[in-house]
Design a protein around this motif. Sequence first.
Motif, PDB file in Angstrom:
ATOM      1  N   MET A   1       0.839  -1.203   0.000  1.00 35.43           N
ATOM      2  CA  MET A   1       0.000   0.000   0.000  1.00 35.43           C
ATOM      3  C   MET A   1       0.876   1.256   0.000  1.00 35.43           C
ATOM      4  SD  MET A   1      -3.224  -0.943   0.065  1.00 35.43           S
ATOM      5  CE  MET A   1      -4.112   0.464   0.734  1.00 35.43           C
ATOM      6  N   SER A   2       0.425   2.295  -0.728  1.00 37.40           N
ATOM      7  CA  SER A   2       1.152   3.555  -0.716  1.00 37.40           C
ATOM      8  C   SER A   2       0.903   4.283   0.605  1.00 37.40           C
ATOM      9  CB  SER A   2       0.690   4.433  -1.891  1.00 37.40           C
ATOM     10  OG  SER A   2      -0.670   4.753  -1.771  1.00 37.40           O
ATOM     11  N   ASP A   3       1.855   5.126   0.963  1.00 33.16           N
ATOM     12  CA  ASP A   3       1.713   5.947   2.159  1.00 33.16           C
ATOM     13  C   ASP A   3       0.588   6.943   1.920  1.00 33.16           C
ATOM     14  OD1 ASP A   3       1.897   7.820   4.166  1.00 33.16           O
ATOM     15  OD2 ASP A   3       4.065   7.996   4.082  1.00 33.16           O
ATOM     16  N   PRO A   4      -0.463   6.931   2.755  1.00 35.83           N
ATOM     17  CA  PRO A   4      -1.602   7.825   2.503  1.00 35.83           C
ATOM     18  C   PRO A   4      -1.257   9.300   2.593  1.00 35.83           C
ATOM     19  CG  PRO A   4      -1.795   6.745   4.645  1.00 35.83           C
ATOM     20  CD  PRO A   4      -0.661   6.075   3.929  1.00 35.83           C
ATOM     21  N   GLY A   5      -0.100   9.617   3.156  1.00 33.96           N
ATOM     22  CA  GLY A   5       0.277  11.018   3.267  1.00 33.96           C
ATOM     23  C   GLY A   5       1.281  11.471   2.233  1.00 33.96           C
ATOM     24  N   SER A   6       1.587  10.614   1.241  1.00 30.98           N
ATOM     25  CA  SER A   6       2.607  10.979   0.270  1.00 30.98           C
ATOM     26  C   SER A   6       2.202  10.567  -1.133  1.00 30.98           C
ATOM     27  CB  SER A   6       3.948  10.319   0.629  1.00 30.98           C
ATOM     28  OG  SER A   6       3.894   8.917   0.425  1.00 30.98           O
ATOM     29  N   VAL A   7       2.930  11.096  -2.104  1.00 31.31           N
ATOM     30  CA  VAL A   7       2.735  10.759  -3.511  1.00 31.31           C
ATOM     31  C   VAL A   7       4.087  10.360  -4.086  1.00 31.31           C
ATOM     32  CG1 VAL A   7       2.073  11.633  -5.778  1.00 31.31           C
ATOM     33  CG2 VAL A   7       0.808  12.353  -3.761  1.00 31.31           C
ATOM     34  N   MET A   8       4.106   9.292  -4.873  1.00 30.35           N
ATOM     35  CA  MET A   8       5.345   8.852  -5.502  1.00 30.35           C
ATOM     36  C   MET A   8       5.615   9.664  -6.771  1.00 30.35           C
ATOM     37  SD  MET A   8       8.005   6.964  -5.423  1.00 30.35           S
ATOM     38  CE  MET A   8       7.532   5.842  -4.084  1.00 30.35           C
ATOM     39  N   THR A   9       6.778  10.273  -6.838  1.00 31.81           N
ATOM     40  CA  THR A   9       7.231  10.949  -8.050  1.00 31.81           C
ATOM     41  C   THR A   9       8.405  10.169  -8.637  1.00 31.81           C
ATOM     42  OG1 THR A   9       8.977  12.373  -7.148  1.00 31.81           O
ATOM     43  CG2 THR A   9       6.688  13.121  -6.874  1.00 31.81           C
ATOM     44  N   VAL A  10       8.890  10.603  -9.788  1.00 34.21           N
ATOM     45  CA  VAL A  10      10.013   9.910 -10.414  1.00 34.21           C
ATOM     46  C   VAL A  10      11.306  10.111  -9.650  1.00 34.21           C
ATOM     47  CG1 VAL A  10       8.988   9.900 -12.713  1.00 34.21           C
ATOM     48  CG2 VAL A  10      10.410  11.846 -12.007  1.00 34.21           C
ATOM     49  N   LEU A  11      11.310  11.046  -8.698  1.00 34.78           N
ATOM     50  CA  LEU A  11      12.476  11.254  -7.829  1.00 34.78           C
ATOM     51  C   LEU A  11      12.248  10.694  -6.437  1.00 34.78           C
ATOM     52  CD1 LEU A  11      13.523  14.903  -8.807  1.00 34.78           C
ATOM     53  CD2 LEU A  11      14.352  12.734  -9.726  1.00 34.78           C
ATOM     54  N   GLY A  12      11.128   9.998  -6.248  1.00 32.53           N
ATOM     55  CA  GLY A  12      10.831   9.430  -4.945  1.00 32.53           C
ATOM     56  C   GLY A  12       9.587  10.056  -4.338  1.00 32.53           C
ATOM     57  N   PRO A  13       9.171   9.567  -3.155  1.00 33.49           N
ATOM     58  CA  PRO A  13       7.936  10.069  -2.546  1.00 33.49           C
ATOM     59  C   PRO A  13       8.085  11.483  -2.011  1.00 33.49           C
ATOM     60  CG  PRO A  13       9.047   8.527  -1.070  1.00 33.49           C
ATOM     61  CD  PRO A  13       9.812   8.508  -2.362  1.00 33.49           C
ATOM     62  N   ILE A  14       6.990  12.225  -2.088  1.00 31.85           N
ATOM     63  CA  ILE A  14       6.929  13.575  -1.501  1.00 31.85           C
ATOM     64  C   ILE A  14       5.683  13.670  -0.640  1.00 31.85           C
ATOM     65  CG2 ILE A  14       8.179  14.679  -3.403  1.00 31.85           C
ATOM     66  CD1 ILE A  14       5.407  15.729  -4.377  1.00 31.85           C
ATOM     67  N   PRO A  15       5.704  14.498   0.404  1.00 32.10           N
ATOM     68  CA  PRO A  15       4.487  14.716   1.187  1.00 32.10           C
ATOM     69  C   PRO A  15       3.388  15.315   0.322  1.00 32.10           C
ATOM     70  CG  PRO A  15       6.420  15.568   2.326  1.00 32.10           C
ATOM     71  CD  PRO A  15       6.853  15.242   0.925  1.00 32.10           C
ATOM     72  N   ALA A  16       2.166  14.899   0.581  1.00 28.77           N
ATOM     73  CA  ALA A  16       1.035  15.364  -0.223  1.00 28.77           C
ATOM     74  C   ALA A  16       0.911  16.878  -0.215  1.00 28.77           C
ATOM     75  CB  ALA A  16      -0.253  14.723   0.273  1.00 28.77           C
ATOM     76  N   ASP A  17       1.270  17.511   0.906  1.00 28.17           N
ATOM     77  CA  ASP A  17       1.102  18.961   0.985  1.00 28.17           C
ATOM     78  C   ASP A  17       2.148  19.722   0.174  1.00 28.17           C
ATOM     79  OD1 ASP A  17       3.348  18.642   2.574  1.00 28.17           O
ATOM     80  OD2 ASP A  17       2.388  19.315   4.426  1.00 28.17           O
ATOM     81  N   GLN A  18       3.065  18.986  -0.475  1.00 25.19           N
ATOM     82  CA  GLN A  18       4.045  19.634  -1.343  1.00 25.19           C
ATOM     83  C   GLN A  18       3.689  19.526  -2.829  1.00 25.19           C
ATOM     84  OE1 GLN A  18       8.094  18.429  -0.484  1.00 25.19           O
ATOM     85  NE2 GLN A  18       7.869  18.845   1.712  1.00 25.19           N
TER      86      GLN A  18
END
Length: 313
Positions: A1-18
């Motif tokens: 499962m993905s971290d519900p507070g983050s989004v995966m980008t091509v450079l790695g996960p970032i916090p959703a609020d970013q």
Amino acid sequence: MSDPGSVMTVLGPIPADQLGYVLPHEHPYCQLRQASYRYDFPDQFDDDRIVTAEVAAFGELGGTTLVDLTVPDIGRSPERLRTLSENTGVQIVMGCGWYRGNYYRPEDVIERRTAGSLADQLIGEITDGVDGTGIKPGVIGEIGVEKTWVAPAEERVLRAAARAHKETGLALGAIHAIGPVAPDILTIFEEEDVDMSRVAIGHCDSYPHMEFLEGLIARGALVMFDNCGQYGALKTFEEHIMNTVKELVDRGHEDYILLSHDTCKFPQFKIHGGPGFVYISETVIPTLRELGITEETINKIIRDNPRRWLVGS
């Protein structure tokens, strides 16, 4: 499962609020011509300098995140996307899946595989990354259908995407559906127990009828107007699209609207007089202001709605 507070980008996960200001449906690198009947199609630029400059222009106008919904059968390029993000400072969320019927690659043998097998492949990419690169998708799509009905192989892909969504928590979209076939796709997702608030139906500007749009919203899906600036001389049609967005807002549906360009071939790049990745910033947002849409609502559409779609509530 993905971290519900983050989004995966091509450079790695970032916090959703970013995530910030998001374009939820774009194609920096895309090859549509490989479908046999599209031999004369105006293809995408294959020039990193041009693509970098055009994506950077979005960042210079306050853009933060671009969602690349290019899947392997139309030229997904994970390592180029990683370099593009590094060189522009724009966060890039990469897609996965299979586009639509006539684009399925023979080597994927979609017609001979089960939905479960296809789902396992998607889950593997999402979990482990693509082809040994370590670059992971952060969204499922662009996927959908070729015609005004769902073909058997396309249904298999849709069910596989739904199952991968349930297993990994990634959003689904943009669902390629021209007009009245979209409800049939939603029925498949409902049968698979998809979280409909994580589904974005693309190309809603191709069928901008209020009853149709409200029918999708009533089932929980977001409606994506993702051809902003693509109509060229059809200014009256573009005015109709903007007025449709205004009417949706007036009817209380501002939480269900997404905007993007779907830039996927060279006439659509800014250098050739197309919208590029900046038309929403330069033209659509000022138009929405002129129509009386508030800054709070505009921020919902370009920031909050894509964040909730990508991450959940």
